[in-house]
Design an enzyme around this catalytic site. Structure first.
Site, PDB file in Angstrom:
ATOM      1  N   PHE A  30       0.817  -1.222   0.000  1.00  0.00           N
ATOM      2  CA  PHE A  30       0.000   0.000   0.000  1.00  0.00           C
ATOM      3  C   PHE A  30       0.848   1.269   0.000  1.00  0.00           C
ATOM      4  CE2 PHE A  30      -2.182  -3.262   2.699  1.00  0.00           C
ATOM      5  CZ  PHE A  30      -2.997  -3.757   1.692  1.00  0.00           C
ATOM      6  N   GLY A  53      -0.096  -8.822  -3.538  1.00  0.00           N
ATOM      7  CA  GLY A  53      -1.468  -9.219  -3.272  1.00  0.00           C
ATOM      8  C   GLY A  53      -2.406  -8.843  -4.396  1.00  0.00           C
ATOM      9  N   ILE A  87      -9.462  -4.735 -18.958  1.00  0.00           N
ATOM     10  CA  ILE A  87      -9.338  -5.477 -17.701  1.00  0.00           C
ATOM     11  C   ILE A  87      -8.615  -6.788 -18.011  1.00  0.00           C
ATOM     12  CG2 ILE A  87     -10.594  -6.589 -15.825  1.00  0.00           C
ATOM     13  CD1 ILE A  87     -10.654  -3.505 -15.777  1.00  0.00           C
ATOM     14  N   LYS A 101      -5.306   0.500 -17.772  1.00  0.00           N
ATOM     15  CA  LYS A 101      -5.193   1.695 -16.927  1.00  0.00           C
ATOM     16  C   LYS A 101      -4.783   1.404 -15.483  1.00  0.00           C
ATOM     17  CE  LYS A 101      -8.330   4.844 -19.375  1.00  0.00           C
ATOM     18  NZ  LYS A 101      -9.654   5.502 -19.311  1.00  0.00           N
ATOM     19  N   VAL A 130      -6.197  -0.588 -11.556  1.00  0.00           N
ATOM     20  CA  VAL A 130      -7.384  -0.642 -10.695  1.00  0.00           C
ATOM     21  C   VAL A 130      -7.061  -0.660  -9.200  1.00  0.00           C
ATOM     22  CG1 VAL A 130      -8.875  -1.751 -12.401  1.00  0.00           C
ATOM     23  CG2 VAL A 130      -7.409  -3.173 -10.947  1.00  0.00           C
ATOM     24  N   GLU A 182      -6.038   1.547  -6.975  1.00  0.00           N
ATOM     25  CA  GLU A 182      -6.366   2.659  -6.086  1.00  0.00           C
ATOM     26  C   GLU A 182      -7.683   3.341  -6.437  1.00  0.00           C
ATOM     27  OE1 GLU A 182      -2.153   4.552  -5.123  1.00  0.00           O
ATOM     28  OE2 GLU A 182      -2.213   3.556  -7.042  1.00  0.00           O
TER      29      GLU A 182
END
Lengths: 750, 166
Positions: free
Chosen positions: A249, A477, A640, A712, A714, A716
């Site tokens: 993070f 993760g 995606i 693109k 995903v 955040e």
């Protein structure tokens, strides 16, 4: 257990790996406990180190009872500023913009509570912990400067990592002066700590002048260079192994003092040393999301169109280094205001330096912006979704450039449809559930930049027809090891099951940083290019070989599918990779690839992922207890790569948004400067019982400009929009505008 | 004072079905004993005060926080970790469901989550989603995959209940 798990009915594959909901390649290792995290390493002769940390926030370390610590059975070494071996670089230097100052016993100064002040190394972790306790430090303490009132305000030269602190386009004052209505609102966001499940750990071993580190690191090649600099070693003599990270993070992209000291101890004692931070030690030296105070001023005309948007954010940073939350930048690119001004201020205090934490700037700024926009919608007498559509930005408000793609309208429509937004009463306190609780519905728009960094990769096609793809990528993760394998497999024209993806180690080609939601796009592009390069070399061999069905096909070109090269103009003429290599007498062909965004692309268009988040809250009318009862998020983020993994990332982001809205806040003791809730009992992260039913919709979006893959990111995006949606739902339930996060019961009590 | 207490303690216990004898520091927690002395890497130390659940293991049939129990207290006990439960196949359906639904991301919480989920599903044949949320609330996932975890546990509970009914 079977090797591969089928997630429901087998999806149609169309010969592609990307786009398929493949299960994680590391899934079996992780559900059986076999996945190796840094702290699992147990080399022969392992010693254990515990860092002693300061209990005051400002001053000097006076006395340490080193003799008592050394007298404890099993304790081998106590490192303090007086005996700490020299480092080849100064921890207070900032050689590049990703360098942050840290404490490795360079002096006896204390600049925040929780700072390392000594390192105790022992035969067992118990002995090291007891040795650290026996140090019983005494301090020459000074009164800490804390909070916005106690800190020292200043004008930062940059915010975030290298961003300008100010931006304006158009005349905001004129826009406000001519507005039919003006809204001004102040928001506060607290200090938050990453709190990955895995505490920061390192196992350091010296093999002669080679340093081997088992260390969770979000940018292993960059990290290698940093460790090499501190230990005066050539980078190739340092190896960082980071196959799995137990959550990062943003907090595991740094070099920290405790880790450097553990490496020093390993060299000094000639044995491997393990150090893992305690949970309370993660509240200070490994970064956090800095607190902000934000002010928004919006002007709207009689129809509800924005005439001006001003966003000011003041952010807390440390006394000795700088990371100011770039929160106001959230207002630059989202709504079509003809005049926009954003600015940032800084406040220095005696705290650890803040750092990028999942959606740095965007999360805090979005929370304030989406609340202010809701207030503007109310002032305009418009439904909050209608208001957002009225102020929809067809081009980037900051630059005037077109968006590379923007399926936000579809996100609004799909999300609203799934949520059942239609018919929402404009006024608050109009809905109740069966238990008599006040119900409210809120919306927030999600937006996150489609970042790319730089990466390199290598592809080796082998005589057996399989391939090895190599990149120092990072799976923390998010599923990089799986998603990157899917892209890499497409790049070499093989099924994902036929490739080996080597990743997570600093001796591989530089995969850049796993951060900024740019890892899949960046590392994936490099892998795809490497595969293409290897295939081109293979084709060159085949086209020059009279025995090949592809002989002379140079001009026709080729396509690669299922491990065969085929003539582009006649796919009945083909040959397998293995056959081509065998006849050429080669064991393999190696290709390389690199990726970064050409400046011409960034100059031509604005690139963002978008989404719409809808939330329902139920508020007890007597106790004011707040529960989020359901959330729907609809997101458009280009191509995606793996919907199964992407959905998890977006759900995780929405839960972080919920946590931002209702849970997380680190509280500093006003006297000592310590974080008083520096543990997982007092610092509230959501548990299962806090989380309602979540629904994530993936909205189709093709983007030919953002990068050749159309990806693109995903990681955040889901946080943005979510906190604001919940705050707005709380207003809709109760009629109370809570402008301080996290929103607690007391904010709703009259 | 400290001389009154032994610094090292001999323990004999069963771990994943195998007899284990060891001499351990008196202050060693069960989680550190499993990880350091036995090399079991499934259970993880996350918060070290019993909140996050990453260290959850089974001791004498019940879920226990490995960070709140001393190794010495496990003398004579029967301990199972995710490694043992994987070998016996007891949680194979849960593991399969977790992978199939991506109910794990970084995976640090997963072994503890599986031990807790198995205790829940074994004790409550058809839990509602609310009951699953309540019972698994002692196991944090920061990534956070809560929705998929509930999906996976619910699916396994239903499948097991269906299998039992047949």
């Amino acid at each position: 257990m079977p090797e591969d798990f089928a997630p429901g009915p087998a999806p149609t594959r169309f010969g592609s790996n990307s786009g398929q909901p493949m299960t994680r390649r590391d899934g079996v290792a992780k559900v059986t406990g076999a996945a190796a995290f840094a702290a699992d390493a147990r080399p022969e002769g392992l010693l254990h180190a515990v860092v002693a940390t300061s209990t005051v926030a400002r001053g000097r370390v006076g006395v340490l009872d080193v003799a008592a610590a050394l007298a404890h059975p099993g304790v081998l070494d106590v490192m303090t500023p007086t005996n700490r071996p020299a480092l080849a670089a100064d921890p207070d230097d900032k050689p590049h913009r990703f360098s942050f100052r840290f404490e490795a016993l360079q002096d006896d100064r204390v600049r925040y509570a929780g700072q390392p002040i000594a390192l105790v190394t022992a035969e067992t972790p118990e002995a090291a912990a007891e040795g650290a306790r026996l140090l019983a430090p005494r301090y020459e303490a000074e009164a800490p400067r804390l909070g916005f009132e106690g800190g020292v305000a200043y004008a930062p030269e940059t915010v975030g990592i290298g961003s300008p602190p100010q931006f304006s386009r158009g005349d905001v004052e004129a826009g406000l002066a001519t507005a039919a209505r003006r809204i001004e609102a102040h928001y506060e966001t607290p200090a938050q700590y990453h709190n990955a499940m895995e505490p920061h750990a390192v196992v350091a071993q010296w093999d002669g002048d080679r340093l081997i580190l088992d260390l969770p690191h979000q940018a292993p090649v960059l990290g290698r260079a940093m460790f090499a600099a501190f230990f005066g070693a050539p980078p190739e003599n340092v190896l960082i192994r980071t196959p799995f990270i137990g959550g990062g993070f943003g907090s595991k992209a740094l070099v920290t003092g405790a880790h450097v000291l553990a490496v020093l101890a390993a060299r000094k004692l000639g044995r491997p040393v393990k150090l893992a931070l305690r949970r309370d030690q993660m509240f200070g030296p490994v970064g956090h999301r800095g607190a902000t105070r934000q002010t928004l001023r919006l002007g709207i005309d009689a129809q509800g169109r924005l005439t001006a948007l001003e966003h000011r954010s003041d952010g807390m940073t440390s006394s000795f280094d700088e990371f100011v939350e770039p929160a106001a930048n959230a207002s630059k690119n989202l709504y079509a205001a003809p005049a926009i001004a954003v600015s940032h201020g800084g406040v220095r205090a005696d705290i650890g330096t803040p750092m990028a934490m999942r959606a740095p700037g965007e999360a805090s700024g979005s929370a304030a912006l989406e609340c202010a926009v809701d207030e503007a919608a109310l002032a305009a007498g418009l439904d909050p979704l209608a208001f957002r559509l009225l102020n929809y930005a067809e081009t980037d408000p900051a630059s005037g450039l077109p968006f590379s793609s923007k399926a936000l309208r579809a996100c609004y429509a799909d999300g609203a449809g799934r949520f059942g937004w239609a018919g929402r009463p404009l006024e608050p306190r109009r809905m109740r559930d069966a238990q008599g609780r006040l119900l409210g519905w809120g919306i927030g728009t999600a937006q996150f930049p489609a970042t790319m960094f730089a990466a390199q990769a290598r592809a080796t096609i082998r005589a057996d027809g399989g391939a090895a793809l190599e990149i120092a990528g990072v799976d923390m993760g998010q599923g990089a090891w799986t998603a990157l394998a899917q892209i890499a497999a497409d790049g070499v024209g093989l099924d994902a099951g036929r490739i080996e993806l080597r990743s997570g180690s600093s001796d591989l080609p530089d995969g850049g940083i796993a951060g900024g939601s740019g890892h899949t796009a960046t590392a994936g592009s490099a892998l795809h290019a490497a595969g293409g390069d290897a295939l081109a070399k293979l084709f060159e061999i085949a086209a020059a070989d009279p025995a090949s069905p592809l002989f002379g096909a140079d001009n026709a070109g080729f396509v690669a599918r299922d491990g065969r090269l085929r003539r582009r103009d006649d796919d009945s003429r083909s040959e397998s990779y293995g056959e081509i290599l065998a006849r050429a007498g080669l064991s393999e062909v190696v290709g390389s690839g690199a990726a970064s965004r050409p400046p011409s692309v960034a100059e031509a268009c604005a690139m963002f992922a978008h989404g719409a988040v809808f939330a329902e809250v139920a508020v007890d009318p007597d106790l004011c207890q707040i529960r989020v009862t359901r959330m729907v998020g609809a997101f458009a983020a280009g191509r995606i790569v793996n919907p199964l993994l992407a959905r998890s990332q977006l759900e995780g982001g929405m839960i972080w948004g919920l946590s931002f809205a209702l849970h997380e806040e680190a509280e500093h003791d006003r006297v000592s400067g310590r974080v008083i809730n520096a543990d997982l009992a007092g610092y509230h992260v959501p548990s299962h019982a806090d989380i309602p039913a979540l629904d994530v919709l993936l909205v189709d979006e093709a983007d030919a400009q953002v990068n050749p893959l159309g990806v693109k990111g995903v990681g955040e995006l889901g946080i943005t929009g979510a906190a604001g949606a919940i705050a707005n739902a709380i207003w809709h339930a109760t009629g109370v505008r809570a402008r301080r996060f996290p929103i607690r019961i007391e904010a709703l009590m009259g | 004072m400290t001389d009154m207490f032994p610094q090292q303690i001999d323990v004999a216990l069963s771990v994943n079905g195998e007899a284990v004898e060891a001499r351990v520091p008196a202050g060693r927690h069960l989680i550190d004993f499993l990880r350091l002395d036995l090399g079991l890497t499934g259970a993880h130390a996350g918060c070290e005060h019993g909140v996050c659940g990453a260290c959850t293991v089974r001791v004498d049939g019940r879920s226990v926080r490995g960070c709140l129990m001393l190794a010495a207290q496990a003398h004579g006990a029967e301990v199972w970790t995710v490694e043992g439960l994987s070998e016996t196949g007891e949680i194979a359906d849960l593991q399969e469901a977790f992978v199939a639904r991506n109910a794990l991301q970084c995976g640090f919480c997963t072994p503890g989550m599986l031990v807790a989920a198995q205790e829940l599903v074994a004790s409550a044949p058809a839990p509602t989603r609310e009951q699953i949320r309540e019972r698994l609330s002692g196991n944090y996932c920061r990534c956070t995959g809560y929705e998929a975890i509930i999906d996976a546990v619910e699916a396994v509970a239903q499948a097991r209940a269906g299998g039992a009914a047949r």
